[in-house]
Design an enzyme around this catalytic site. Structure first.
Site, short mmCIF file in Angstrom:
data_model
loop_
_atom_site.label_atom_id
_atom_site.label_comp_id
_atom_site.label_asym_id
_atom_site.label_seq_id
_atom_site.Cartn_x
_atom_site.Cartn_y
_atom_site.Cartn_z
N GLU A 68 0.85 -1.19 0.00
CA GLU A 68 0.00 0.00 0.00
C GLU A 68 0.89 1.25 0.00
OE1 GLU A 68 -3.84 -1.84 2.43
OE2 GLU A 68 -2.27 -0.76 3.54
N GLU A 123 -6.89 -6.89 -1.50
CA GLU A 123 -7.51 -7.08 -0.19
C GLU A 123 -8.92 -6.52 -0.21
OE1 GLU A 123 -5.19 -5.30 2.91
OE2 GLU A 123 -3.27 -6.08 2.15
#
Length: 605
Positions: free
Chosen positions: A391, A529
């Site tokens: 991320e 995710e």
């Protein structure tokens, strides 16, 4: 995700076998003729098996962690002493069988578990090599050490394990030598030295990647005395080229279409320092088989690497950790499933640094780590994909310099993987949107790294909207109240726990952006995710049955919408919904919801 607690994490959101061929070079000459003489020493630890009464004596150390002797053979020159190190449960004794060998007083470290003594010899007036034996004893444990005395300084090759002919697919090699003084060692740069963490002496170990070039390669390891480099040995290592897989032909779209439903092994192999550090058991084959039985055919393996470095000066990853990741990938691929290996949060060295702009040291780590990861795992076919980050920019913001750093680090990732050749020359690679955020990606400033191979790129985003429903764990964390009910048909009249944003039309709109801007242009999307965390039946103001219905509905809806938009869904799971020991469902309703959405969703390619 990258923390023990999913909510906290998102709140931050922010690798021709030839017969063994090792020549033992033993040349002993009288000092009157030459200075070239070779000696006997082995620093490796061998096993002494335990019996009921006493360990049988073999060269080296006993097969448990209580008793280890640092050398099996010692080579001494003239009267100069050498140190013998011993790990033992009680203070050991060392007795020589020859009167010309002398043993000093035994010394202990502060911990009392490691002992040492100096071994020396009387002057050898004959100048011929003479040999004696030391018997090391501690309680029931025994070992022997051979002592040879030479008339001149020397370096001698003891063994090369497993062979001087290296495995084409990569592996490790250990060179054991004997020297009468300190040595210097040179080796080709494609051998990565493995630092010893034990009592081992007089050996050097290397890991090496598979040789996926078009031709064999060879290298020379030279061990020479520091005081006299002309006293040396040379070990010639050869490695044939590894075969390439025929199964690397799928484009990114063709590969994405083969992935039915994905799952994460969350909070496990990305834990800095060890996969059990956040309370989950080690990944096992039964668990992997269980995932397949549940219906998943793709597995994302979030991984830490920076915390598994054994030499920070060279960014060398512990070969044992590379082996462990290789093992888990092997289990997944052996079940016919697809695997993703990434560099996850990993202490934040990569993704949290992005807000500071480009950093050469960070970029070097990115290159060094991916060179080793890709090299070690090169033998897998297209069932394995690499993802360069997790991320990026999530925690500390996305100024222009952060976006620039992200794109440069991703280019470095791609270049490092492609440079390893072989299967990696055409492997599908996954690149992360800034913050893995659809809205950030949609601003249009981000660009994929340049690739010499076409149709092998995928883009990754994550989906945790609406976050006050999916991941917020207490009122007031970043919204007034935790929401329990998603989807109008599951709202509870008069409750302030109903979702007021991020419902069906919002999800459709977000995935439409991904379809229009990426999937429809030949770049499939990985939803790396997505999940709605567990709630307790005792949570404040919760209608637990209605919450479960909402959770299942959200999970089905996101899974289906993702696939319809050309996005491959990978559910984030941390041992809340699936038993990590055997891969069975803890919350069958959630798994059913995933599979329902996976069945109803149809990729547009």
């Amino acid at each position: 995700m990258d923390c023990v607690n999913v909510a906290d994490a998102i709140a931050r959101l922010g690798v021709d076998t030839v017969l063994y061929s090792v020549k033992m070079l033993i040349v002993t000459m009288k000092i009157f003729k030459t200075l070239l003489s070779f000696m006997l020493v082995a620093a490796s630890f061998m096993t002494v098996s335990c019996g009921d009464e006493e360990d049988s004596v073999k060269p080296g150390f006993v097969g448990n962690d209580e008793f280890k002797v640092g050398k099996t053979e010692m080579a001494l020159v003239s009267t100069a002493p050498q140190t013998l190190s011993i790990m033992a449960p009680v203070k050991p004794s060392v007795v020589a069988d020859a009167s010309w060998i002398h043993v000093s007083e035994m010394k202990a470290t502060a911990s009392g578990k490691v002992y040492s003594c100096d071994i020396s010899c009387d002057a050898n007036d004959t100048y011929d090599v003479r040999t004696g034996t030391l018997r090391v004893s501690s309680g029931k444990h025994n070992a022997t050490v051979t002592v040879s005395q030479y008339g001149a300084e020397t370096v001698r090759l003891v063994s090369v394990t497993p062979s001087q002919t290296l495995a084409p697919e990569g592996g490790s090699v250990t060179i054991t030598y004997a020297a009468t003084d300190e040595v210097e060692i040179t080796a080709p740069d494609w051998l990565i030295e493995t630092k010893s963490r034990a009592l081992e002496e007089d050996k050097v170990a290397y890991s090496f990647s598979g040789n996926y070039s078009e031709a064999p390669r060879a290298g020379e390891v030279i061990v020479s005395l520091k005081k006299d480099p002309s006293v040396s040995i040379s070990v010639n290592l050869t490695q044939e080229a590894a075969p390439k897989s025929d199964n690397m032909k799928s484009s990114a779209r063709e590969l994405a279409a083969k992935m039915y439903a994905g799952i994460n092994i969350g909070n496990t192999m990305e834990v800095p320092g060890g996969e059990t550090g956040w309370g989950n058991p080690k990944v096992n084959l039964t668990y992997i088989k269980g995932l397949k039985t549940l219906g998943f055919n793709a597995v994302r393996i979030p991984c830490a690497w920076d915390s598994h470095v054994v030499d920070a000066t060279t960014n060398t990853i512990d070969p044992e950790w590379l082996d462990r990741v290789d093992e888990v990938v092997g289990w997944i691929v052996s079940e016919g499933m697809y695997a993703i290996v990434n560099i996850h949060w990993d202490g934040g060295w990569l993704e949290e640094s992005c807000s500071n702009g480009y950093d050469e040291a960070v970029d070097k780590k990115q290159r060094d780590y991916w060179t080793q990861i890709a090299g070690r795992l090169n033998h897998y076919d297209e069932h394995l994909m690499f993802a360069g980050m997790n991320e990026p920019g999530m925690q500390n913001g996305l100024a222009d310099k952060a976006l620039d750093a992200i794109m440069k680090y991703q280019q470095t990732f791609l270049d490092a993987v492609r440079a390893t050749g072989g299967n990696n020359a055409s492997r599908c690679l996954i690149h992360q949107a800034p913050k893995t955020d659809i809205n950030e990606l949609s601003k249009g400033a981000y660009r994929l790294p340049a690739d010499i191979v076409s149709d092998r790129a995928l883009i990754e985003v994550h989906m945790y909207d609406p976050s006050d429903f999916t991941i917020m764990d207490k009122d007031g964390a970043w919204a007034p109240t935790v929401k329990y009910y998603w989807g109008a048909q599951f709202h509870v009249d008069g409750s302030d726990r109903n979702c007021t944003w991020g419902e069906e039309s919002y999800i459709d709109g977000q995935f439409k952006k991904m379809k229009d801007n990426w999937a429809s242009k030949g770049i499939p999307v990985i939803v790396g995710e997505y999940a709605c965390q567990n709630q307790s039946a005792s949570a404040k103001d919760i209608d637990f049955d209605r919450w479960k219905e909402s959770r299942a509905y959200w999970t089905t809806y996101v899974t289906r919408a993702a696939k319809n938009a050309g996005c491959v869904p990978f559910y984030w799971e941390t041992n809340g919904d699936i038993n990590r020991n055997n891969g069975s469902a803890k919350n069958a309703y959630v798994i059913d919801a995933i599979m329902k959405g996976a069945a109803e969703g149809v990729y547009p390619f």
